[in-house]
Design a protein around this motif. Sequence first.
Motif, PDB file in Angstrom:
ATOM      1  N   MET A   1      33.249   6.740  55.939  1.00  0.00           N
ATOM      2  CA  MET A   1      33.802   8.012  56.398  1.00  0.00           C
ATOM      3  C   MET A   1      33.183   8.404  57.734  1.00  0.00           C
ATOM      4  SD  MET A   1      33.825  11.756  54.502  1.00  0.00           S
ATOM      5  CE  MET A   1      32.068  12.036  54.675  1.00  0.00           C
ATOM      6  N   ASP A   2      34.004   8.859  58.664  1.00  0.00           N
ATOM      7  CA  ASP A   2      33.539   9.369  59.944  1.00  0.00           C
ATOM      8  C   ASP A   2      33.049  10.803  59.718  1.00  0.00           C
ATOM      9  OD1 ASP A   2      33.217  10.473  62.457  1.00  0.00           O
ATOM     10  OD2 ASP A   2      34.968   9.477  63.311  1.00  0.00           O
ATOM     11  N   VAL A   3      31.748  10.943  59.553  1.00  0.00           N
ATOM     12  CA  VAL A   3      31.177  12.245  59.203  1.00  0.00           C
ATOM     13  C   VAL A   3      31.475  13.290  60.269  1.00  0.00           C
ATOM     14  CG1 VAL A   3      29.026  13.508  58.775  1.00  0.00           C
ATOM     15  CG2 VAL A   3      29.399  11.276  57.714  1.00  0.00           C
ATOM     16  N   GLU A   4      31.371  12.913  61.543  1.00  0.00           N
ATOM     17  CA  GLU A   4      31.595  13.863  62.629  1.00  0.00           C
ATOM     18  C   GLU A   4      33.023  14.408  62.609  1.00  0.00           C
ATOM     19  OE1 GLU A   4      29.584  15.237  64.748  1.00  0.00           O
ATOM     20  OE2 GLU A   4      27.795  14.106  64.185  1.00  0.00           O
ATOM     21  N   HIS A   5      34.006  13.517  62.457  1.00  0.00           N
ATOM     22  CA  HIS A   5      35.406  13.941  62.452  1.00  0.00           C
ATOM     23  C   HIS A   5      35.708  14.778  61.207  1.00  0.00           C
ATOM     24  CE1 HIS A   5      39.730  13.872  63.071  1.00  0.00           C
ATOM     25  NE2 HIS A   5      39.882  13.440  61.837  1.00  0.00           N
ATOM     26  N   TYR A   6      35.250  14.308  60.052  1.00  0.00           N
ATOM     27  CA  TYR A   6      35.492  15.027  58.800  1.00  0.00           C
ATOM     28  C   TYR A   6      34.872  16.412  58.867  1.00  0.00           C
ATOM     29  CZ  TYR A   6      35.816  15.822  53.757  1.00  0.00           C
ATOM     30  OH  TYR A   6      36.118  16.337  52.517  1.00  0.00           O
ATOM     31  N   ASP A   7      33.673  16.491  59.424  1.00  0.00           N
ATOM     32  CA  ASP A   7      32.975  17.771  59.515  1.00  0.00           C
ATOM     33  C   ASP A   7      33.718  18.734  60.436  1.00  0.00           C
ATOM     34  OD1 ASP A   7      30.363  19.277  58.976  1.00  0.00           O
ATOM     35  OD2 ASP A   7      30.464  19.315  61.164  1.00  0.00           O
ATOM     36  N   GLU A   8      34.153  18.234  61.578  1.00  0.00           N
ATOM     37  CA  GLU A   8      34.855  19.084  62.535  1.00  0.00           C
ATOM     38  C   GLU A   8      36.152  19.626  61.939  1.00  0.00           C
ATOM     39  OE1 GLU A   8      37.540  20.372  65.601  1.00  0.00           O
ATOM     40  OE2 GLU A   8      37.839  18.568  64.388  1.00  0.00           O
ATOM     41  N   GLN A   9      36.898  18.757  61.247  1.00  0.00           N
ATOM     42  CA  GLN A   9      38.151  19.170  60.622  1.00  0.00           C
ATOM     43  C   GLN A   9      37.913  20.186  59.499  1.00  0.00           C
ATOM     44  OE1 GLN A   9      41.699  17.657  61.276  1.00  0.00           O
ATOM     45  NE2 GLN A   9      40.459  17.926  63.099  1.00  0.00           N
ATOM     46  N   SER A  10      36.894  19.951  58.706  1.00  0.00           N
ATOM     47  CA  SER A  10      36.610  20.823  57.560  1.00  0.00           C
ATOM     48  C   SER A  10      36.129  22.201  57.993  1.00  0.00           C
ATOM     49  CB  SER A  10      35.574  20.168  56.641  1.00  0.00           C
ATOM     50  OG  SER A  10      36.070  18.957  56.115  1.00  0.00           O
ATOM     51  N   ARG A  11      35.464  22.267  59.116  1.00  0.00           N
ATOM     52  CA  ARG A  11      34.940  23.539  59.618  1.00  0.00           C
ATOM     53  C   ARG A  11      35.976  24.330  60.417  1.00  0.00           C
ATOM     54  NH1 ARG A  11      30.520  26.303  58.191  1.00  0.00           N
ATOM     55  NH2 ARG A  11      29.693  26.623  60.293  1.00  0.00           N
ATOM     56  N   THR A  12      37.085  23.688  60.752  1.00  0.00           N
ATOM     57  CA  THR A  12      38.082  24.355  61.593  1.00  0.00           C
ATOM     58  C   THR A  12      39.439  24.410  60.883  1.00  0.00           C
ATOM     59  OG1 THR A  12      38.480  22.245  62.756  1.00  0.00           O
ATOM     60  CG2 THR A  12      36.882  23.781  63.741  1.00  0.00           C
ATOM     61  N   VAL A  13      40.242  23.377  61.063  1.00  0.00           N
ATOM     62  CA  VAL A  13      41.629  23.433  60.581  1.00  0.00           C
ATOM     63  C   VAL A  13      41.733  23.517  59.067  1.00  0.00           C
ATOM     64  CG1 VAL A  13      42.558  22.275  62.617  1.00  0.00           C
ATOM     65  CG2 VAL A  13      41.889  20.908  60.643  1.00  0.00           C
ATOM     66  N   LYS A  14      40.777  22.921  58.354  1.00  0.00           N
ATOM     67  CA  LYS A  14      40.868  22.892  56.896  1.00  0.00           C
ATOM     68  C   LYS A  14      40.060  23.986  56.205  1.00  0.00           C
ATOM     69  CE  LYS A  14      41.964  17.968  56.643  1.00  0.00           C
ATOM     70  NZ  LYS A  14      41.565  16.638  56.128  1.00  0.00           N
ATOM     71  N   ARG A  15      39.485  24.882  56.971  1.00  0.00           N
ATOM     72  CA  ARG A  15      38.681  25.950  56.369  1.00  0.00           C
ATOM     73  C   ARG A  15      39.458  26.783  55.349  1.00  0.00           C
ATOM     74  NH1 ARG A  15      34.570  29.499  59.820  1.00  0.00           N
ATOM     75  NH2 ARG A  15      33.116  27.938  59.031  1.00  0.00           N
TER      76      ARG A  15
END
Length: 203
Positions: A1-15
């Motif tokens: 898993m790309d932690v950086e990409h997953y983290d960015e998405q989870s903190r923004t668009v998927k919040r």
Amino acid sequence: MDVEHYDEQSRTVKRPLYEYYANKIKTYTNVTNGRCLDIGSCGGYLGLELAKITRLHVTFFDLSQEALNKAALHLIEDDLEEQGAILVGDVHAIPLEDEMMDLIISRGSLPFWEDPALAFKEIYRVLKKGGTTFVGGGKGTSEIKEQIETNMRKRGQEIDRVAMDKMHGDGMKRDYDALLKSVGIVDYVIHRADDGIWIQMQK
């Protein structure tokens, strides 16, 4: 898993997804004080949203130290340092003493447990008497999906509806009634709805 990409998405668009499930957990469990364990927490997205609307102290628990480093950072960013801690480990051997947690939550990790019966046994072990769980998975409601797609469009991101609609693989299709009963857990409810499958064990 790309932690950086997953983290960015989870903190923004998927919040909105994590806000939705945090509110659902609060409503279904009515646990707002004490200690909470967020299993398979990754960067802490669900537990962070729950901490914002309760007085729970959340321990973010994951196999990945890299993911937990993100959770530690987000605790600082969200001014929740006093309400959280990180713990690295495996759900099959949770490094905690018996009956420590008032609430145990997890979204999306369950299908990846190699021995779910053992994992449930461990979760039940660290759950306090009078405590409860909310463990399962889901992609939210149609309204939540629309919010996420809107957020992605605003950021110029491509929308993969197949990935958006996909549940967490065949792992969600296990016979959880049989699994729970096999380890002596009989006081539970399995919530099945359009927004996922959630197991609420009582102790």
